[in-house]
Design a protein around this motif. Structure first.
Motif, PDB file in Angstrom:
ATOM      1  N   THR A  44      23.267   6.062 -28.709  1.00 31.66           N
ATOM      2  CA  THR A  44      24.624   4.849 -27.671  1.00 31.66           C
ATOM      3  C   THR A  44      24.601   3.660 -27.816  1.00 31.66           C
ATOM      4  OG1 THR A  44      23.985   6.953 -25.675  1.00 31.66           O
ATOM      5  CG2 THR A  44      25.501   4.620 -24.955  1.00 31.66           C
ATOM      6  N   LYS A  47      28.358   3.144 -30.229  1.00 33.41           N
ATOM      7  CA  LYS A  47      29.159   3.702 -30.089  1.00 33.41           C
ATOM      8  C   LYS A  47      29.737   2.357 -29.687  1.00 33.41           C
ATOM      9  CE  LYS A  47      27.953   8.170 -28.423  1.00 33.41           C
ATOM     10  NZ  LYS A  47      28.052   9.271 -27.742  1.00 33.41           N
ATOM     11  N   THR A  48      31.034   2.608 -28.687  1.00 38.38           N
ATOM     12  CA  THR A  48      31.672   1.539 -28.035  1.00 38.38           C
ATOM     13  C   THR A  48      31.551   2.166 -26.597  1.00 38.38           C
ATOM     14  OG1 THR A  48      33.781   2.568 -28.765  1.00 38.38           O
ATOM     15  CG2 THR A  48      33.802   1.213 -30.381  1.00 38.38           C
ATOM     16  N   ASP A  50      34.611   3.304 -25.048  1.00 36.39           N
ATOM     17  CA  ASP A  50      35.725   4.025 -25.373  1.00 36.39           C
ATOM     18  C   ASP A  50      35.069   5.380 -25.644  1.00 36.39           C
ATOM     19  OD1 ASP A  50      37.832   3.073 -24.428  1.00 36.39           O
ATOM     20  OD2 ASP A  50      38.186   2.022 -26.173  1.00 36.39           O
ATOM     21  N   GLU A  51      33.912   5.882 -26.416  1.00 34.02           N
ATOM     22  CA  GLU A  51      33.012   6.655 -27.381  1.00 34.02           C
ATOM     23  C   GLU A  51      32.465   7.241 -26.556  1.00 34.02           C
ATOM     24  OE1 GLU A  51      34.072   4.724 -32.223  1.00 34.02           O
ATOM     25  OE2 GLU A  51      31.731   5.083 -31.313  1.00 34.02           O
ATOM     26  N   PHE A  53      32.165   7.396 -23.410  1.00 37.23           N
ATOM     27  CA  PHE A  53      32.895   7.983 -22.092  1.00 37.23           C
ATOM     28  C   PHE A  53      34.075   9.454 -22.898  1.00 37.23           C
ATOM     29  CE2 PHE A  53      32.803   4.030 -19.364  1.00 37.23           C
ATOM     30  CZ  PHE A  53      31.943   5.008 -18.862  1.00 37.23           C
ATOM     31  N   ALA A  54      34.656   9.393 -24.029  1.00 33.30           N
ATOM     32  CA  ALA A  54      35.168  10.756 -24.421  1.00 33.30           C
ATOM     33  C   ALA A  54      34.009  11.705 -24.556  1.00 33.30           C
ATOM     34  CB  ALA A  54      35.811   9.773 -25.831  1.00 33.30           C
ATOM     35  N   ASN A  55      32.490  11.248 -25.510  1.00 33.78           N
ATOM     36  CA  ASN A  55      31.921  12.396 -25.614  1.00 33.78           C
ATOM     37  C   ASN A  55      30.436  11.958 -24.986  1.00 33.78           C
ATOM     38  OD1 ASN A  55      30.422  14.475 -26.052  1.00 33.78           O
ATOM     39  ND2 ASN A  55      31.158  15.165 -27.265  1.00 33.78           N
ATOM     40  N   LYS A  61      31.161   7.295 -34.267  1.00 34.60           N
ATOM     41  CA  LYS A  61      32.160   7.204 -35.611  1.00 34.60           C
ATOM     42  C   LYS A  61      31.445   6.079 -36.572  1.00 34.60           C
ATOM     43  CE  LYS A  61      36.061   8.301 -32.709  1.00 34.60           C
ATOM     44  NZ  LYS A  61      37.189   8.680 -32.360  1.00 34.60           N
TER      45      LYS A  61
END
Length: 289
Positions: A44, A47-48, A50-51, A53-55, A61
């Protein structure tokens, strides 16, 4: 008779194999339970928002250190990190020195009521730290040292860790042959020289064990650190700083996970460098005699 014996041996071997399989399954499950939160936090942290909360279960990425840099600078993790290093270093040095001398005295010198002292150390270790926090806070408050930077936290950690460390080191001192020290005394060596020149080189495993255990406690302790710093904003260790960090960046979970990773990394680094001595001390008693 031989057939019956063979059947019994075969049955016994099957029971052992089943037991071994069950033990392996349990151990693997425990490893997964312990490691998964760490891997999740590490994943985690790259991650950003947005990434995340997206999954939340997806892999990042791309691998970047933006969250670590932001946590170190904007989240003041660097300041909290330095405070924890100072607290841990002062606490560990004091604990090891005092406990080593106390353990050597109890094991090799004629100290009156040494057995009662060891039992008192055991009794102190049985007390939950939560029961000591309120009396300790009142005592330090009346002494006027709660506002002193680092001091109340270090004093509490040293006081809590000395009894258990003394017991561990005393047991290891008892395994050193008395003839070795008696020969040194005949040659004119004093007790202090015996301790530092003869005994301590043989105690690397025990000292490493105590350092790892005490460092884990000092680095991750929260309740007293939070209580001792209620009236000040200076000298906050990582555990307390992480609570403030979460309050300030409560919705930015990747940033928070990056801060968590920066806190747990030193624990693995310390164990990595001391694991040889730590493991050897755990297995030393298995070949005694």
């Amino acid at each position: 008779m031989n057939t019956k014996t063979a059947v019994m041996k075969q049955t016994h071997q099957k029971k052992i194999s089943v037991f071994a399989i069950v033990c392996r399954v349990v151990l693997i499950a425990m490893v997964v339970v312990w490691i998964f939160p760490i891997l999740f936090s590490l994943m985690t942290s790259f991650k950003t928002l947005d990434e995340f909360f997206a999954n939340i279960w997806a892999l990042p990425k791309q691998i970047g250190i933006d969250n670590f840099v932001k946590a170190f600078s904007q989240g003041h993790i660097g300041e909290y990190f330095m405070n924890s290093i100072i607290i841990a270093a002062c606490s560990l040095i004091s604990i090891e020195i005092i406990s080593t001398m106390a353990a050597y005295s109890l094991a090799r010198l004629r100290i009156p009521c040494s057995g009662a002292i060891i039992m008192a150390c055991f009794a102190i270790q049985l007390l939950p730290t939560e029961t000591i926090i309120i009396p300790l806070y009142k005592m330090m408050s009346s002494m006027g040292i709660l506002g002193v930077k680092y001091l109340p936290i270090i004093l509490a950690y040293v006081g809590w860790s000395i009894p258990g460390t003394t017991v561990i080191l005393k047991n290891f001192f008892d395994t050193i042959p008395k003839e070795l020290l008696e020969a040194a005394r005949i040659d004119g060596s004093g007790e202090i020289r015996n301790l530092f020149k003869i005994v301590l080189p043989l105690m690397k495993g025990a000292l490493a064990t105590c350092i790892v255990m005490n460092f884990t406690f000092v680095w991750g302790e929260l309740m007293w650190a939070n209580t001792a710093t209620l009236t000040t904003t200076e000298g906050l260790p990582l555990t307390v700083g992480l609570m403030n960090f979460k309050g300030e960046f409560g919705t930015d979970w990747p940033l928070l996970c990056a801060a968590i990773c920066m806190i747990i990394i030193p624990l693995y680094v310390v164990f990595l460098f001391l694991q040889k001595y730590f493991v050897s001390s755990l297995t030393a008693g298995s070949v005694k005699g």
